[in-house]
Design a protein around this motif. Sequence first.
Motif, short mmCIF file in Angstrom:
data_model
loop_
_atom_site.label_atom_id
_atom_site.label_comp_id
_atom_site.label_asym_id
_atom_site.label_seq_id
_atom_site.Cartn_x
_atom_site.Cartn_y
_atom_site.Cartn_z
N TRP A 121 18.24 -21.89 -57.51
CA TRP A 121 18.39 -20.47 -57.79
C TRP A 121 17.06 -19.80 -58.12
O TRP A 121 16.98 -18.58 -58.21
N GLU A 122 16.00 -20.60 -58.27
CA GLU A 122 14.72 -20.04 -58.70
C GLU A 122 14.18 -18.95 -57.77
O GLU A 122 13.58 -17.99 -58.24
N PRO A 123 14.39 -19.05 -56.43
CA PRO A 123 13.83 -18.00 -55.55
C PRO A 123 14.31 -16.59 -55.87
O PRO A 123 13.61 -15.62 -55.56
N ILE A 124 15.49 -16.46 -56.48
CA ILE A 124 16.00 -15.10 -56.75
C ILE A 124 15.57 -14.58 -58.11
O ILE A 124 15.80 -13.40 -58.41
N LEU A 125 14.95 -15.42 -58.94
CA LEU A 125 14.66 -15.01 -60.31
C LEU A 125 13.62 -13.90 -60.39
O LEU A 125 13.70 -13.03 -61.25
N LEU A 126 12.63 -13.93 -59.51
CA LEU A 126 11.58 -12.91 -59.56
C LEU A 126 12.15 -11.52 -59.35
O LEU A 126 11.81 -10.57 -60.05
N GLU A 127 13.05 -11.39 -58.36
CA GLU A 127 13.68 -10.09 -58.12
C GLU A 127 14.57 -9.68 -59.29
O GLU A 127 14.59 -8.51 -59.68
N LEU A 128 15.27 -10.64 -59.88
CA LEU A 128 16.07 -10.33 -61.06
C LEU A 128 15.19 -9.80 -62.19
O LEU A 128 15.52 -8.79 -62.83
N GLN A 129 14.07 -10.47 -62.42
CA GLN A 129 13.18 -10.05 -63.49
C GLN A 129 12.62 -8.65 -63.21
O GLN A 129 12.59 -7.79 -64.10
N LYS A 130 12.21 -8.42 -61.97
CA LYS A 130 11.64 -7.12 -61.60
C LYS A 130 12.65 -5.99 -61.81
O LYS A 130 12.32 -4.93 -62.36
N GLN A 131 13.89 -6.23 -61.39
CA GLN A 131 14.90 -5.19 -61.53
C GLN A 131 15.29 -4.99 -62.99
O GLN A 131 15.48 -3.87 -63.46
N MET A 132 15.38 -6.09 -63.74
CA MET A 132 15.79 -5.98 -65.14
C MET A 132 14.75 -5.24 -65.99
O MET A 132 15.09 -4.65 -67.01
N MET A 133 13.50 -5.27 -65.55
CA MET A 133 12.47 -4.56 -66.30
C MET A 133 12.70 -3.06 -66.30
O MET A 133 12.21 -2.34 -67.19
N THR A 134 13.47 -2.56 -65.33
CA THR A 134 13.76 -1.13 -65.30
C THR A 134 14.72 -0.72 -66.42
O THR A 134 14.88 0.46 -66.70
N PHE A 136 14.26 -1.06 -69.47
CA PHE A 136 13.56 -0.73 -70.70
C PHE A 136 13.07 0.71 -70.73
O PHE A 136 12.11 1.05 -71.42
N ASP A 137 13.73 1.57 -69.98
CA ASP A 137 13.52 3.01 -70.06
C ASP A 137 14.86 3.68 -69.81
O ASP A 137 15.35 3.74 -68.68
N TYR A 138 15.48 4.14 -70.88
CA TYR A 138 16.82 4.71 -70.77
C TYR A 138 16.85 6.02 -69.99
O TYR A 138 17.92 6.48 -69.58
N LYS A 139 15.69 6.64 -69.78
CA LYS A 139 15.69 7.84 -68.92
C LYS A 139 16.06 7.45 -67.49
O LYS A 139 16.70 8.23 -66.78
N ASN A 140 15.65 6.25 -67.06
CA ASN A 140 16.06 5.77 -65.73
C ASN A 140 17.57 5.63 -65.66
O ASN A 140 18.20 5.99 -64.65
N GLU A 141 18.16 5.09 -66.72
CA GLU A 141 19.62 4.91 -66.72
C GLU A 141 20.34 6.25 -66.70
O GLU A 141 21.37 6.41 -66.03
N ALA A 142 19.79 7.23 -67.42
CA ALA A 142 20.41 8.56 -67.41
C ALA A 142 20.41 9.16 -66.01
O ALA A 142 21.41 9.73 -65.56
N GLU A 143 19.31 9.00 -65.28
CA GLU A 143 19.25 9.51 -63.91
C GLU A 143 20.19 8.74 -63.00
O GLU A 143 20.83 9.31 -62.11
N SER A 144 20.30 7.42 -63.22
CA SER A 144 21.23 6.62 -62.42
C SER A 144 22.67 7.05 -62.66
O SER A 144 23.48 7.12 -61.73
N LEU A 145 23.01 7.33 -63.92
CA LEU A 145 24.35 7.82 -64.24
C LEU A 145 24.64 9.11 -63.49
O LEU A 145 25.73 9.29 -62.92
N TYR A 307 24.73 1.45 -66.86
CA TYR A 307 24.07 1.57 -65.57
C TYR A 307 22.57 1.33 -65.70
O TYR A 307 21.75 1.97 -65.05
N GLY A 308 22.21 0.33 -66.51
CA GLY A 308 20.82 -0.02 -66.67
C GLY A 308 20.26 -0.80 -65.51
O GLY A 308 19.04 -0.88 -65.33
#
Length: 448
Positions: A121-134, A136-145, A307-308
């Motif tokens: 499963w390791e090949p997918i972890l980098l993309e998971l980490q990159k996406q999860m870093m988003t 940490f800014d709730y303004k992004n989640e507000a726009e996604s909502l 919707y983080g």
Amino acid sequence: GQVLSARADFMPLQYVNCFMTLQDSVPPWPTKEAENIVREELQMSQGLNFDDVFESFGEALGSASIGQVHRAVLKPQYSNIGGYSGGRNVAIKVMHAGVEDRFLNDFKVFRWLCRVALPGWEPILLELQKQMMTEFDYKNEAESLKTIRLNMARSPYTDKIRIPEPATSLCSKNMLVMEMLEGKKLAVAIEDRLSRILNGNKDLARKVLKTKQQALFRGDDSGRRKEKKTLFHEINQIVGDETNIRATQKIIKTLQLISLAKYTRDRLSLLLDVHGHQIFLDGCFNGDPHPGNILELDCGRLGLIDYGQVRRLGKRDRLALSGVVAALGKDGTPQSEIADSMREFGFESRDNNDEIIAKNAELYFGSDAARIKLGYATPQMYLQYLNGIDPIIHVPDAAVFVARTSFLFRGMGSLLQQQLCTAKSWSKMAELALKEECTPAQEPYRLG
């Protein structure tokens, strides 16, 4: 941890139960500390005074790894700030101080854990980490909502679901203010319904659901149809005489259980349709639909929250993914055709083996049926088997969160007593996306 909490076939049940607390039951920070964060955010980002904006600020409703949610009431003069129309009762999501640094350290540990316990499963972890870093800014989640609310308002599901409206004028990097949705987690609602059927015995209802969940992952449930067992007989087998139900009541109880089974199927089907629409037609979807984010609302609709981890698919990726899922969803599709669609999407394997690439497609986007048929107890063991023949050497970034969504829904299916094939459920949406490519233009609110 949230993915593992929804997949009892990844590891022993005691670990799954422990990981379930990561959905919304992490011990919360003291309410006063959360309130102080809100006070600072309001003053620094909007120049507003906490006591001018909020009439009340309550205890934490739930807490996860990144933040916690509190009930609050807006003062009347702020109930429509910036065009917000969700009402005075709001939910405030407050980010834990220093959580971003802790997450980076935890992810290093997680990557080590995957190398040891979940190789492959390791090949997918980098993309998971990159996406999860988003997250940490709730303004992004507000726009996604805002985006997903608009998309769903134009969909066939607008009267069946609700997504909270953000009060964007009050949101900041560390604070998200949004409409309060009143309800309970869908899994809890189903447990409560079963408890009422079993004369109010919640412990017994929980035991039945846990036993059925494990049976589904092992594949034991497939034998029920062959043996023509009634749902009532199944419960008697699980709990023995604990039900204490007279023979004359069996018909009524069986009908109630059949009604409950239909209810869960209908709810799960709606969830799959909604997320299929988001993925294949909108190209903008929630990549974190774990059970803690699905509510049964007091109004009868389903509430979809958190919707983080919204993922956006470009047109090329969305159509390539549609090709894979459309091929998987059709009975009798040759493995070579499925493998070609996977290559078109961007998957690569060492030996280019059609059969193994097609089986990976089923594992990523379809069901657990193949690994159950071959007798592998967990997806990890099955993936090791596939990698032993022809390992996947490249996974496209766009595949990671769609596969995660598929895994979460298959796990949720077990919690709601259903064995799922997400490709079957999504194939019509995928085919529609491919057909829409022939139309003159996309509607402007869609992304992807």
